[in-house]
Scaffold this motif. Structure first.
Motif, PDB file in Angstrom:
ATOM      1  N   GLY A 135      -3.327   4.432   0.111  1.00 26.29           N
ATOM      2  CA  GLY A 135      -4.039   3.173   0.331  1.00 26.29           C
ATOM      3  C   GLY A 135      -4.222   2.334  -0.913  1.00 26.29           C
ATOM      4  O   GLY A 135      -5.065   1.431  -0.940  1.00 26.29           O
ATOM      5  N   CYS A 136      -3.437   2.607  -1.962  1.00 28.87           N
ATOM      6  CA  CYS A 136      -3.507   1.766  -3.170  1.00 28.87           C
ATOM      7  C   CYS A 136      -2.379   0.739  -3.131  1.00 28.87           C
ATOM      8  O   CYS A 136      -1.251   1.050  -2.759  1.00 28.87           O
ATOM      9  CB  CYS A 136      -3.365   2.617  -4.431  1.00 28.87           C
ATOM     10  N   LEU A 137      -2.721  -0.472  -3.560  1.00 25.50           N
ATOM     11  CA  LEU A 137      -1.772  -1.584  -3.503  1.00 25.50           C
ATOM     12  C   LEU A 137      -0.949  -1.610  -4.803  1.00 25.50           C
ATOM     13  O   LEU A 137      -1.341  -2.223  -5.785  1.00 25.50           O
ATOM     14  CB  LEU A 137      -2.585  -2.876  -3.329  1.00 25.50           C
ATOM     15  N   HIS A 138       0.211  -0.934  -4.784  1.00 26.06           N
ATOM     16  CA  HIS A 138       1.038  -0.853  -5.997  1.00 26.06           C
ATOM     17  C   HIS A 138       1.977  -2.054  -6.089  1.00 26.06           C
ATOM     18  O   HIS A 138       2.628  -2.413  -5.098  1.00 26.06           O
ATOM     19  CB  HIS A 138       1.906   0.408  -5.974  1.00 26.06           C
ATOM     20  N   ALA A 139       2.100  -2.604  -7.292  1.00 28.39           N
ATOM     21  CA  ALA A 139       3.006  -3.734  -7.508  1.00 28.39           C
ATOM     22  C   ALA A 139       4.450  -3.246  -7.512  1.00 28.39           C
ATOM     23  O   ALA A 139       4.745  -2.153  -7.985  1.00 28.39           O
ATOM     24  CB  ALA A 139       2.689  -4.403  -8.835  1.00 28.39           C
ATOM     25  N   ASP A 174       0.828  -1.214   0.000  1.00 25.28           N
ATOM     26  CA  ASP A 174       0.000   0.000   0.000  1.00 25.28           C
ATOM     27  C   ASP A 174       0.858   1.258   0.000  1.00 25.28           C
ATOM     28  O   ASP A 174       1.854   1.344   0.734  1.00 25.28           O
ATOM     29  CB  ASP A 174      -0.877   0.030   1.262  1.00 25.28           C
ATOM     30  N   CYS A 175       0.433   2.242  -0.788  1.00 25.97           N
ATOM     31  CA  CYS A 175       1.070   3.564  -0.765  1.00 25.97           C
ATOM     32  C   CYS A 175       0.349   4.425   0.277  1.00 25.97           C
ATOM     33  O   CYS A 175      -0.572   3.958   0.954  1.00 25.97           O
ATOM     34  CB  CYS A 175       0.988   4.203  -2.144  1.00 25.97           C
ATOM     35  N   SER A 176       0.743   5.681   0.364  1.00 23.19           N
ATOM     36  CA  SER A 176       0.148   6.576   1.359  1.00 23.19           C
ATOM     37  C   SER A 176      -1.340   6.796   1.106  1.00 23.19           C
ATOM     38  O   SER A 176      -2.099   7.123   2.016  1.00 23.19           O
ATOM     39  CB  SER A 176       0.871   7.916   1.347  1.00 23.19           C
ATOM     40  N   SER A 210      -4.683   6.462 -11.586  1.00 27.31           N
ATOM     41  CA  SER A 210      -5.750   6.977 -10.736  1.00 27.31           C
ATOM     42  C   SER A 210      -5.258   7.351  -9.348  1.00 27.31           C
ATOM     43  O   SER A 210      -5.989   7.949  -8.560  1.00 27.31           O
ATOM     44  CB  SER A 210      -6.860   5.934 -10.621  1.00 27.31           C
ATOM     45  N   CYS A 211      -3.993   6.987  -9.006  1.00 31.16           N
ATOM     46  CA  CYS A 211      -3.494   7.272  -7.656  1.00 31.16           C
ATOM     47  C   CYS A 211      -2.607   8.516  -7.672  1.00 31.16           C
ATOM     48  O   CYS A 211      -1.744   8.658  -8.534  1.00 31.16           O
ATOM     49  CB  CYS A 211      -2.722   6.081  -7.109  1.00 31.16           C
ATOM     50  N   SER A 212      -2.795   9.358  -6.676  1.00 30.28           N
ATOM     51  CA  SER A 212      -2.083  10.638  -6.660  1.00 30.28           C
ATOM     52  C   SER A 212      -0.721  10.558  -5.968  1.00 30.28           C
ATOM     53  O   SER A 212      -0.026  11.550  -5.841  1.00 30.28           O
ATOM     54  CB  SER A 212      -2.938  11.690  -5.956  1.00 30.28           C
ATOM     55  N   CYS A 213      -0.301   9.363  -5.519  1.00 30.53           N
ATOM     56  CA  CYS A 213       0.939   9.270  -4.740  1.00 30.53           C
ATOM     57  C   CYS A 213       2.189   9.422  -5.592  1.00 30.53           C
ATOM     58  O   CYS A 213       3.258   9.691  -5.064  1.00 30.53           O
ATOM     59  CB  CYS A 213       0.996   7.941  -4.003  1.00 30.53           C
ATOM     60  N   GLY A 214       2.058   9.214  -6.895  1.00 29.30           N
ATOM     61  CA  GLY A 214       3.222   9.358  -7.774  1.00 29.30           C
ATOM     62  C   GLY A 214       3.921   8.053  -8.101  1.00 29.30           C
ATOM     63  O   GLY A 214       4.768   8.002  -8.988  1.00 29.30           O
TER      64      GLY A 214
HETATM   65 ZN    ZN Z   1      -0.469   5.281  -4.804  1.00 32.81          ZN
END
Ligand code: ZN
Length: 443
Positions: free
Chosen positions: A249-253, A245-247, A307-311
């Protein structure tokens, strides 16, 4: 040489170049194992593009079992420093060997989790230390970043649930690493001990969980129980930690470590982008037991990170549970992820964190502990039947009915070996041995 955390932010072109270089290294090195020397005979030693991975045969769990313990090993035995096993529900365990570099790569995959261990953190590692790997690599990642680890392990005679709660309070622990279910059981234990898990552990800033499918609703449930963030990690014993999970809350591979494919569960052909299928993993950094197109048996979707803003640029994994755990009822297939989400989205807060599913003739019965056991369930049943496309019955029972909470408070007797007897009292034989064999434990 372990790659940097900057790899989470590589552009598509940079990532693909890195993956191709590492893939070709894996295709070459894997042939040092008996498994791939036989399996890849006649296949090329390198490819010109990543898509050509689909020309290679898939590797199955059955093959890994069949070649265990040494047939998957691609380095001389003197180079390995650690051994783990995974147990399926059937059959022989799968052997996993690690070199020191492999262990460092696995540690880095845990560092990708946005829990972000820091100096000053006190991390209770509540994963089992025996045979399986998460406890060891979470511990390694936490210590590498300067955190203090408390190796409480899963429930053992010396680490019953009550002791973990006492340690949490006494040490003002900041992070717990555990199964999602364990986070729920620890909350139950805290309540039984008179604490409010959402209020009485203000120093606890988060959980990093692994080892079980975790849908969004279950993550939210645990976050609410503890008033703390939950960071998910998805991995397998054979591969390492595939996604974190990133900050946001998305589970990035971790695509610098793994080349991922989503395959049709029967034909093993790639499914169209974004569709559900079974995850196949090619390891890009493992030395001791590299795997090419290893079919994990886990249902997933893979979607672009846009779709995730964490970069982070790693694709977003949605883990939907094991394909073999799906239910087939009157022509309707229900996969675990959909079932868990439906149950936890049941309206009116009728269902607590504890529930079980029973399969009846043509539908399901959901038995759950509820704060409102006598409530009208008509709209909840309609919601569940509509969501799951089959008839659903709902049986609500009072909190405390589905399992004996007192077991959470039980503490096993622990003794030290003793070699001095009270002769005058008639003790002539070693009572330590008697006790050890009748339920006492030593350590
Ligand atoms: Zn993310």
């Amino acid at each position: 040489m372990v790659n940097s955390l900057q790899n989470m932010f590589l552009s598509t072109r940079q990532l693909n170049e890195l993956q191709l270089r590492r893939l070709n290294n894996t295709l070459q090195k894997c042939r040092e194992s008996i498994l791939y020397r036989e399996k890849h005979a006649g296949y090329p030693l390198k490819t010109e593009n990543l898509e050509d991975i689909s020309l290679f045969p898939v590797t199955t769990k059955e093959e890994l079992r069949q070649y265990a313990p040494l047939g998957t090993l691609a380095v001389p035995p003197e180079q390995v420093v650690e051994y783990h096993e995974s147990f399926g529900t059937t059959g022989e365990p799968i052997s996993v060997w690690l070199t020191a570099a492999d262990f460092a790569q696995w540690t880095q995959q845990i560092e990708y989790c946005a829990i972000g261990f820091n100096p000053g953190d006190t991390v209770l590692v509540r994963f089992p230390y025996a045979i399986s790997d998460p406890a060891h690599i979470v511990q390694s990642a936490a210590k590498k970043r300067g955190a203090c680890v408390v190796p409480v392990s899963s429930r053992t005679v010396v680490s019953p649930h009550t002791r973990v709660i006492k340690l949490l309070l006494k040490l003002r622990a900041t992070v717990i690493g555990c199964l999602p279910l364990e986070a729920i059981l620890l909350a139950e234990t805290a309540k039984l001990m008179g604490y409010d898990p959402a209020r009485d552990f203000p120093h606890l800033r988060g959980f990093c969980v692994a080892g079980e499918m975790l849908t969004d609703s279950r993550k939210k449930l645990i976050e609410k129980l503890w008033s703390a963030r939950v960071y998910n990690m998805y991995g397998t014993t054979e591969n390492g930690n595939i996604a974190a999970d990133c900050s946001e809350g998305c589970l990035h591979a971790a695509e610098d470590h793994f080349l991922l494919e989503v395959l049709h569960p029967i034909t093993f052909k790639p499914v169209p982008p974004g569709e559900r299928g079974i995850l196949a993993v090619t390891t890009l950094t493992l030395e001791a037991c590299p795997l090419v197109r290893y079919v994990t048996g886990d249902m997933v979707t893979l979607n672009p990170s846009g779709s995730c803003s964490c970069g982070r640029t790693g694709q977003i994994v949605q883990h939907l549970g094991r394909y073999n755990d799906r239910l087939e009822i009157n022509g309707t297939t229900i996969i675990p992820g959909d079932l868990q989400e439906a149950v936890l989205q049941t309206p009116d807060n009728l269902i607590s964190s504890l529930w079980m599913i029973g399969v009846t003739g043509n539908g399901l019965v959901i038995r759950a502990e509820s704060e409102q056991p006598g409530a009208d369930t008509a709209s909840a049943r309609a919601f569940l039947s509509d969501k799951l496309k089959i008839p659903v019955k709902l049986e609500l029972v009072p909190i405390g009915e589905m399992f004996d909470r007192n077991k959470l408070l039980e503490v096993s007797p622990v003794i030290k070996p003793k070699y001095v007897a009270n002769w005058a009292a008639g003790n002539r034989n070693p009572r330590t041995l008697d006790r050890l064999l009748s339920g006492y434990h030593t350590f």
